[in-house]
Design an enzyme around this catalytic site. Sequence first.
Site, PDB file in Angstrom:
ATOM      1  CB  ALA A   1      33.701  13.327  16.514  1.00 35.84           C
TER       2      ALA A   1
ATOM      3  N   GLY B   1      37.017  10.724  19.371  1.00 32.34           N
ATOM      4  CA  GLY B   1      37.677  12.036  19.335  1.00 32.34           C
ATOM      5  C   GLY B   1      38.109  12.529  20.709  1.00 32.34           C
TER       6      GLY B   1
ATOM      7  CD  GLU C   1      40.668  10.175  17.028  1.00 32.12           C
ATOM      8  OE1 GLU C   1      39.497  10.629  17.062  1.00 32.12           O
ATOM      9  OE2 GLU C   1      41.208   9.780  15.986  1.00 32.12           O
TER      10      GLU C   1
ATOM     11  CD  GLU D   1      36.859   6.581  16.640  1.00 30.73           C
ATOM     12  OE1 GLU D   1      37.233   5.572  17.274  1.00 30.73           O
ATOM     13  OE2 GLU D   1      37.201   7.724  16.954  1.00 30.73           O
TER      14      GLU D   1
END
Length: 263
Positions: free
Chosen positions: A69, A115, A118, A138
Amino acid sequence: MNFMNFENILVASTNGLATIIINRPQKLNALNRRTIHELSTAFESLEDDTTINVILITGSGEKAFVAGADISEFANFNGQEAEELARLGQESLFNRIENLSTPVIALINGFALGGGLELAMACHFRIASDTAKMGLPEVSLGVIPGYGGTQRLPQLVGKGKAMELIMTANMISAEEAKQWGLVNYVVSSDELMPLAEKLASKIMRNSSVAISAAIRAVNDNFKDGVDGFKTEIHEFGNCFESDDFKEGTTAFLEKRKPNFPGK
Ligand code: COA
């Protein structure tokens, strides 16, 4: 379909195969809000397009699939804003991909972090180049995965391996990812797209109606309070009402290859 407004992704399709390329190489294809919105729109349109039978997703350049992200976008968020970011992302994109009726294959061509991993895990299955590196870093930023990583990683690799990867924030190689069951194949960068096309063409020979039913049944194995065996029975019955089933069984009995109408 009109993809002219996309800034951060490229979408192309030929002969039933659509390819989405996340195209922010200068930011290692990090997922900012706009990219998530564009991806969500693209998946929605491609699912509605009955001429598309398989979707491939990859990152532009050789360095990254998606490096996570976009950290610069959420660095100043408070808890409520962060919750909203995770909820919106999961609902609009990650869950959409997982439940898409059209098969989605991730081509992990480099870093798939946070992300990015993911996103790849939300796809129906994954293949990787031998240069790929995967991880959920993370906790090294003081946060946890927010786009389904704590749920889908244990589903794919088991709880112990998932706990280790998340707690250590380590990156694993493509070969390790294959041993863990996170990716199905590892090939050189040059071979990644040809392999995806080969797998896609095998999928496209089969009934798209049956494939969509199989996606729903397999996914229900992982849904709380849902009995996947019941879904399987129901979807099995539904297939018998399809033209594809008539064609598939007729072709078999006539000793010829089926030509599925896809309905
Ligand atoms: N969010 C925002 N920007 C990112 C990013 C992310 N997740 N990952 C990379 N970028 C940007 C960098 O800030 C840099 O931008 P700049 O050139 O404007 O400074 C550019 O992409 C290139 O990355 P850089 O870090 O210089 O490349 P590198 O080869 O030195 O390192 C990584 C590659 C993947 C190891 C490193 O970029 C990294 O650790 N990224 C973050 C991974 C992460 O923690 N993801 C989880 C987010 S929740």
